[in-house]
Design an enzyme around this catalytic site. Structure first.
Site, mmCIF file in Angstrom:
data_model
loop_
_atom_site.group_PDB
_atom_site.id
_atom_site.type_symbol
_atom_site.label_atom_id
_atom_site.label_comp_id
_atom_site.label_asym_id
_atom_site.label_seq_id
_atom_site.Cartn_x
_atom_site.Cartn_y
_atom_site.Cartn_z
ATOM 1 N N SER A 13 -89.870 -47.397 1.622
ATOM 2 C CA SER A 13 -90.084 -46.205 0.794
ATOM 3 C C SER A 13 -91.481 -45.624 1.005
ATOM 4 O O SER A 13 -92.471 -46.351 1.141
ATOM 5 C CB SER A 13 -89.929 -46.583 -0.677
ATOM 6 O OG SER A 13 -90.385 -45.525 -1.486
ATOM 7 N N SER A 15 -92.775 -43.722 -1.326
ATOM 8 C CA SER A 15 -93.299 -43.457 -2.675
ATOM 9 C C SER A 15 -94.590 -44.221 -3.000
ATOM 10 O O SER A 15 -95.491 -43.643 -3.622
ATOM 11 C CB SER A 15 -92.231 -43.742 -3.726
ATOM 12 O OG SER A 15 -91.174 -42.833 -3.559
ATOM 13 N N THR A 60 -84.236 -44.934 -7.655
ATOM 14 C CA THR A 60 -83.618 -44.300 -6.501
ATOM 15 C C THR A 60 -82.242 -44.911 -6.236
ATOM 16 O O THR A 60 -81.746 -45.725 -7.021
ATOM 17 C CB THR A 60 -84.571 -44.323 -5.271
ATOM 18 O OG1 THR A 60 -83.993 -43.484 -4.255
ATOM 19 C CG2 THR A 60 -84.806 -45.718 -4.737
ATOM 20 N N LYS A 64 -79.405 -44.417 -9.810
ATOM 21 C CA LYS A 64 -79.776 -43.244 -10.608
ATOM 22 C C LYS A 64 -78.835 -43.024 -11.793
ATOM 23 O O LYS A 64 -79.241 -42.443 -12.799
ATOM 24 C CB LYS A 64 -79.808 -41.988 -9.733
ATOM 25 C CG LYS A 64 -81.006 -41.967 -8.782
ATOM 26 C CD LYS A 64 -81.122 -40.647 -8.062
ATOM 27 C CE LYS A 64 -82.300 -40.673 -7.123
ATOM 28 N NZ LYS A 64 -82.540 -39.382 -6.483
ATOM 29 N N ASN A 85 -84.164 -40.131 -12.233
ATOM 30 C CA ASN A 85 -85.013 -40.609 -11.135
ATOM 31 C C ASN A 85 -86.401 -41.027 -11.625
ATOM 32 O O ASN A 85 -87.190 -41.571 -10.857
ATOM 33 C CB ASN A 85 -85.128 -39.560 -10.015
ATOM 34 C CG ASN A 85 -86.123 -38.477 -10.347
ATOM 35 O OD1 ASN A 85 -86.302 -38.126 -11.518
ATOM 36 N ND2 ASN A 85 -86.790 -37.957 -9.340
ATOM 37 N N ASP A 100 -85.684 -34.343 -9.669
ATOM 38 C CA ASP A 100 -85.227 -33.977 -8.320
ATOM 39 C C ASP A 100 -84.972 -32.468 -8.175
ATOM 40 O O ASP A 100 -85.428 -31.846 -7.212
ATOM 41 C CB ASP A 100 -83.933 -34.728 -7.969
ATOM 42 C CG ASP A 100 -84.180 -36.196 -7.659
ATOM 43 O OD1 ASP A 100 -85.293 -36.535 -7.206
ATOM 44 O OD2 ASP A 100 -83.267 -37.015 -7.867
ATOM 45 N N GLY A 126 -72.537 -29.557 -0.081
ATOM 46 C CA GLY A 126 -72.455 -30.897 -0.652
ATOM 47 C C GLY A 126 -72.291 -30.825 -2.164
ATOM 48 O O GLY A 126 -72.653 -29.816 -2.784
ATOM 49 N N ARG A 151 -66.789 -30.731 1.493
ATOM 50 C CA ARG A 151 -65.614 -31.211 2.225
ATOM 51 C C ARG A 151 -64.432 -31.392 1.270
ATOM 52 O O ARG A 151 -63.323 -30.981 1.545
ATOM 53 C CB ARG A 151 -65.996 -32.539 2.912
ATOM 54 C CG ARG A 151 -64.927 -33.151 3.754
ATOM 55 C CD ARG A 151 -65.457 -34.407 4.416
ATOM 56 N NE ARG A 151 -65.944 -35.397 3.428
ATOM 57 C CZ ARG A 151 -66.463 -36.559 3.744
ATOM 58 N NH1 ARG A 151 -66.601 -36.901 5.016
ATOM 59 N NH2 ARG A 151 -66.875 -37.405 2.815
ATOM 60 N N THR A 152 -64.709 -32.026 0.123
ATOM 61 C CA THR A 152 -63.662 -32.228 -0.893
ATOM 62 C C THR A 152 -63.838 -31.158 -1.959
ATOM 63 O O THR A 152 -64.809 -31.196 -2.729
ATOM 64 C CB THR A 152 -63.811 -33.629 -1.536
ATOM 65 O OG1 THR A 152 -64.005 -34.578 -0.482
ATOM 66 C CG2 THR A 152 -62.610 -34.017 -2.356
ATOM 67 N N TYR A 219 -85.119 -35.858 5.360
ATOM 68 C CA TYR A 219 -86.443 -35.743 5.995
ATOM 69 C C TYR A 219 -86.656 -36.798 7.084
ATOM 70 O O TYR A 219 -87.753 -36.947 7.603
ATOM 71 C CB TYR A 219 -87.565 -35.785 4.948
ATOM 72 C CG TYR A 219 -87.511 -36.983 4.033
ATOM 73 C CD1 TYR A 219 -86.895 -36.902 2.789
ATOM 74 C CD2 TYR A 219 -88.060 -38.210 4.424
ATOM 75 C CE1 TYR A 219 -86.831 -37.985 1.954
ATOM 76 C CE2 TYR A 219 -88.000 -39.306 3.590
ATOM 77 C CZ TYR A 219 -87.390 -39.185 2.356
ATOM 78 O OH TYR A 219 -87.324 -40.280 1.527
#
Ligand code: ATR
Length: 277
Positions: A13, A15, A60, A64, A85, A100, A126, A151-152, A219
């Site tokens: 991480s 963070s 994370t 969450k 978070n 977030d 998404g 997608r769904t 990222y």
């Protein structure tokens, strides 16, 4: 100032590095400890965090949502999104927040403030955990429409119901519809893990307008295949590490009550991420 992070896996991480920089900015001594934990150990780890007397901690993947029953209170934003978070210990009470979505908004606004003036159209790709926070935060802004492509399609419909504002319109679209109408959007946000450490793009970006901003929350790599395709088409791009920095900044401000800046960290973080590519 004792801080921490709970999740799995978190060994790599970024963070701890980010929060160490923030602690330095406010001249405060402190530590940011990693509590890597399996599902089975979660209750034990939360007990340990309480004993360690932390001021607060980040949560994370994959906890969450799972953390919620262990908290004393949820702020309204975390409650709507159904995910936490950031946890703050206030007078012995553990309170859950979600930074977030707002972190994402602040990141994109810092680079492209013009997106937040006039009536712009946004496409969110998404409908998972990350999309929920971002979509909810987008609906609080003055956009004309915020569409969801997933997608769904059923999951997109569930996400759509988070928008309880009348001003911002929302449509659920298929990937084919999104591709066909890609020139309708001023901001396109990729919120899934597709493209993380892999050379694939979730959508094709033909017919993209030059003035469109294409954003990816992934990222690693810093320049995803999706963003590379957008850049090759002459569009503007927005990279995911800026969201990481801004959600961390908002969490840090909740713990300390002090303002910090992400700008001094940005270049250094980019170098660290490029080194790992
Ligand atoms: P989260 O956002 O909850 O952390 P995630 O796995 O990164 O979890 O993302 C889940 C989202 O990514 C979902 O919208 C999922 O689509 P479905 O709802 O159809 O499952 C999307 N997703 C994951 N892998 C995908 C793929 N290979 N192609 C298209 N969408 C994908």
């Amino acid at each position: 100032m004792k801080l921490g992070l709970i999740g799995y896996p978190i060994k790599h991480s970024l963070s701890p590095w980010i929060h160490k920089q923030f602690l330095q900015q406010i001249n405060q001594k402190g530590q940011y400890k990693l509590y890597e934990t399996s599902d089975i150990e979660l209750p034990e780890t939360i007990e340990k965090i309480k004993q360690d007397d932390l001021r607060g901690y980040n949560v994370t993947v994959p906890y969450k949502q799972a953390i919620i029953p262990y908290l004393d209170e949820l702020d309204i934003y975390a409650e709507k999104i159904g995910a936490v978070n950031t946890v703050v210990c206030d007078n012995g009470k553990w309170i859950g927040y979600n930074t977030d979505g707002l972190g994402y908004i602040q990141a994109v606004k810092a680079d492209y403030p013009e997106l937040f003036t006039g009536k712009k159209n946004v496409l969110v790709i998404g409908a998972g955990g990350a999309a929920r926070g971002i979509f909810y935060a987008l609906c609080q802004e003055s956009f004309e429409r915020v569409d969801i492509a997933n997608r769904t399609i059923e999951k997109a419909m569930t996400l759509k119901s988070l928008n309880q504002t009348k001003q911002v319109k929302t449509n659920c679209v298929t990937f084919e519809e999104a591709e066909k109408n890609i020139d309708n959007y001023h901001l396109i946000i990729q919120t899934t893990s597709v493209g993380m450490n892999e050379d694939v793009a979730i959508l094709s970006l033909d017919n993209l307008l030059h003035e469109t901003v294409v954003s990816d929350i992934v990222y690693q790599p810093l320049l995803t295949t999706f963003l590379r395709e957008a850049r090759d088409q002459g569009a503007k791009i927005h990279q995911g590490h800026t969201m990481l920095l801004n959600q961390a900044k908002l969490a840090f401000q909740k713990w300390t009550g002090k303002k910090v800046s992400v700008n001094p960290l940005r270049y250094n973080l980019e170098q660290q991420l490029k080194k790992d590519e």
